[in-house]
Write a protein that holds these residues in place. Structure first.
Motif, PDB file in Angstrom:
ATOM      1  N   ALA A  48       0.829  -1.205   0.000  1.00 50.86           N
ATOM      2  CA  ALA A  48       0.000   0.000   0.000  1.00 50.86           C
ATOM      3  C   ALA A  48       0.866   1.259   0.000  1.00 50.86           C
ATOM      4  CB  ALA A  48      -0.925  -0.012   1.216  1.00 50.86           C
ATOM      5  N   LEU A 115      -5.685  -2.888  -4.465  1.00 53.01           N
ATOM      6  CA  LEU A 115      -4.706  -3.822  -3.917  1.00 53.01           C
ATOM      7  C   LEU A 115      -5.338  -5.157  -3.551  1.00 53.01           C
ATOM      8  CD1 LEU A 115      -1.871  -4.429  -2.766  1.00 53.01           C
ATOM      9  CD2 LEU A 115      -2.599  -3.314  -0.644  1.00 53.01           C
ATOM     10  N   GLY A 269      -5.667  -1.947   1.635  1.00 56.52           N
ATOM     11  CA  GLY A 269      -6.090  -1.029   0.591  1.00 56.52           C
ATOM     12  C   GLY A 269      -7.163  -0.075   1.068  1.00 56.52           C
TER      13      GLY A 269
END
Length: 303
Positions: A48, A115, A269
């Motif tokens: 991230a 993600l 995410g």
């Protein structure tokens, strides 16, 4: 990126390294499942953070920083000998090149899609290795459940960007190859020396792409600092945590805990990047997690 172990598939070839001895003593007070979960959180938070660096260094530039800096750290720790036979060098080179390609394609995928979605699709790689060649009907169920989850993930609300899905699938193929090459690397090298040399090959593969995309921005102090943080979060810390955990828990339990990675990626995410998945996409993530847990839990014991 951390590689899952599924029963019947060799874990990464990381025997206990000397430089981590003191750290291992400190880890002794932490339960092994907590070590695995901390490693999973670390690698996904690292991904991230890496995505936030894309605006400055691009996806390829960020990968290059991660691999080059991680290679430098591992070389300093292990100081591997270069006196190896040709076949060992071929194994190390293959392992490193697959490692580099896995990271390049994965970082390209999260440039286009969330993600959590990217990790969920990428997780098809180790899951495929787990069930490939099995003739048990139950393994077929897990494979179908995972495939259904990914299909649902890509079809919700117009679906995901096609380039991101394709890059994630390429990363899944690389992840599967990474797992298969781990056995050969572990049989031909000791400690983390082979990994250190392999990381050099991975960094060398990524370097031209990173330089082409980011240029001199790779030398920017802020980019270097953040890149070092990504290398620590995504490589050095997870490797050491997993290493200690694998010494103290059965591989099957380790594999089940690692199966939580897609869900942790989705949470990372959401929290770090504010990438919210739709309820149906969360259900898709759950399907892949359940399939991986099931494949790990019901795998045949090694003989």
């Amino acid at each position: 990126m951390v590689v899952v172990h599924v029963e019947g598939i060799p874990e990464r070839p990381y025997p206990r390294p000397g430089p981590f001895t003191l750290a291992a003593k400190a880890y002794g007070a932490i339960p092994p499942p907590a070590l695995v979960l901390l490693g999973v959180v670390s690698v996904q938070v690292g991904a991230a953070v890496a995505k936030q660096l894309f605006t400055l260094a691009g996806a390829a530039g960020t990968v290059t920083l991660r691999l080059v800096l991680a290679a430098a750290v591992l070389l300093l720790i292990w100081r591997p000998s270069l006196r190896l036979d040709r076949r060992t060098y071929l194994v190390i080179a293959g392992y490193g090149l697959v490692l580099g390609a896995m990271n390049l394609t994965f970082y390209q995928s999260i440039k286009y899609i969330p993600l959590g979605a990217a990790v969920t699709i990428e997780f098809l790689g180790p899951l495929a290795v787990a069930v490939f060649g099995s003739r048990r009907w139950l393994d077929g169920v897990w494979a179908l459940l995972a495939a259904g989850g990914v299909l649902l993930l890509t079809r919700v609300d117009g679906g995901l960007a096609l380039p991101g899905v394709l890059f994630a699938l390429a990363a899944a193929v690389c992840w599967a190859g990474y797992i298969l090459l781990a056995t050969a690397l572990g049989s031909r090298t000791s400690d983390g020396k082979g990994l250190a040399l392999a990381m050099v090959f991975g960094a060398a593969l990524a370097l031209p792409f990173g330089v082409a995309e980011a240029g001199l921005m790779l030398l920017d102090p802020i980019v270097l600092i953040v890149g070092a943080g990504v290398a620590l979060l995504s490589s050095v810390i997870p490797y050491s945590l997993e290493l200690e955990a694998l010494r103290r828990m059965p591989p099957r339990v380790f594999g089940i805990l690692m199966s939580l990675e897609p869900a942790v990626a989705a949470l990372a995410g959401l929290i770090v990047l504010h990438e919210a998945l739709h309820p149906a996409q969360w259900a898709a993530v759950f399907c892949v997690v359940l399939a991986s847990v099931g494949a790990t839990r019901t795998a045949r014991p090694e003989v």
